[in-house]
Write an enzyme that holds these catalytic residues in place. Structure first.
Site, PDB file in Angstrom:
ATOM      1  N   ASP A  81       0.839  -1.187   0.059  1.00  0.00           N
ATOM      2  CA  ASP A  81      -0.003  -0.040  -0.243  1.00  0.00           C
ATOM      3  C   ASP A  81       0.834   1.270  -0.150  1.00  0.00           C
ATOM      4  OD1 ASP A  81      -2.126  -1.748   0.170  1.00  0.00           O
ATOM      5  OD2 ASP A  81      -2.092  -1.520   2.484  1.00  0.00           O
TER       6      ASP A  81
HETATM    7  N1  URA Z   1      -1.302  -5.658   4.242  1.00  0.00           N
HETATM    8  C1  URA Z   1      -1.696  -4.451   4.108  1.00  0.00           C
HETATM    9  O1  URA Z   1      -2.458  -4.001   4.907  1.00  0.00           O
HETATM   10  N2  URA Z   1      -1.005  -3.390   3.555  1.00  0.00           N
HETATM   11  C2  URA Z   1       0.113  -3.682   2.846  1.00  0.00           C
HETATM   12  O2  URA Z   1       0.845  -2.933   2.203  1.00  0.00           O
HETATM   13  C3  URA Z   1       0.502  -5.075   2.749  1.00  0.00           C
HETATM   14  C4  URA Z   1      -0.276  -6.024   3.405  1.00  0.00           C
END
Ligand code: URA
Length: 237
Positions: free
Chosen positions: A106
């Site tokens: 993310d």
């Molecule tokens: N889980 C999440 O919440 N965000 C990420 O970027 C990867 C795994």
């Protein structure tokens, strides 16, 4: 290059697509060998053959790159962003190859992200059936009690579907926060944040530290390095 190679493997090795996607391209009539459209599977090509996808000639001799990046917060994991945010590609711009991110972190997550121009590698690493362990360090608000910890490990409901068994370990505990190491092998959207939310805790900071047994180590934030032969072999297993 090997003497002869199946067409779908050749396309995958050229970094255009996974082997499976390459098969679809062949079936869809998008692939030409020496000027003739080939739609049947299993055709072999030799080093001298000319292979085109959508009219663009491929070179299977393209060197394969396997890179790890320590992604900072504030970068999107895409090749191009329609909202003009910074992309992870800007951080590896000194590599002259058609790299793509292997999986996704993310915008607000930092840590280990692989990039490669090997379509088969990318496919294998991201396909859910391969159950590759991903280790995250999450700084959460509040402290997990025994029951919440068990729930996290045994599976919580996300989008009406239970998460697969995970392992969790408390690394540090503050007065009103905890650093938790969570190991999962699925890759559902915002999975770690949503797993903690499901047991009542907000993730304040999230970092991925390891994937498939390959760890970030001391690679500085925003920097990349080539994977070693040993690391590539470990991931290819
Ligand atoms: N889980 C999440 O919440 N965000 C990420 O970027 C990867 C795994």
């Amino acid at each position: 290059m090997e003497e002869q190679m199946r067409l779908q493997k050749y396309i995958a090795q050229a970094g255009v697509a996974s082997r499976r996607a390459a098969e679809q391209m062949i079936a869809d009539g998008r692939v030409k060998v020496n000027g003739t459209i080939v739609t049947e599977m299993g055709v072999k090509v030799s080093p001298g053959d000319m292979v085109e996808v959508d009219g663009v000639r491929l070179s299977s001799a393209e060197k394969k790159y396997y890179i790890m990046l320590n992604k900072p917060v504030g970068f999107v994991t895409t090749v191009a962003d329609d909202r003009e945010r910074h992309t992870v590609m800007e951080l590896v711009s000194d590599i002259n190859a058609r790299l793509v991110p292997v999986g996704r972190l993310d915008y607000g997550t930092e840590g280990l992200l692989f990039l490669s121009n090997d379509g088969d590698f990318t496919y294998r690493m991201t396909h859910p059936s391969h159950r590759i362990d991903k280790v995250y360090h999450a700084l959460i608000s509040g402290r997990l009690n025994r029951r919440e910890l068990d729930k996290l490990c045994n599976g919580v409901e996300i989008d009406g579907r239970r998460t697969a068994p995970a392992t969790a370990k408390i690394l540090e505990a503050g007065a009103n926060s905890q650093l938790v190491e969570l190991t999962i092998h699925e890759g559902r959207n915002r999975q770690v944040r949503r797993m903690f939310a499901a047991v009542g805790h907000k993730v304040q900071h999230l970092r991925r530290v390891s994937v498939g047994g390959v760890t970030l180590g001391h690679l500085p934030l925003g920097k990349w390095r080539h994977l070693t032969e040993r690391e590539i072999a470990l991931l290819q297993k």
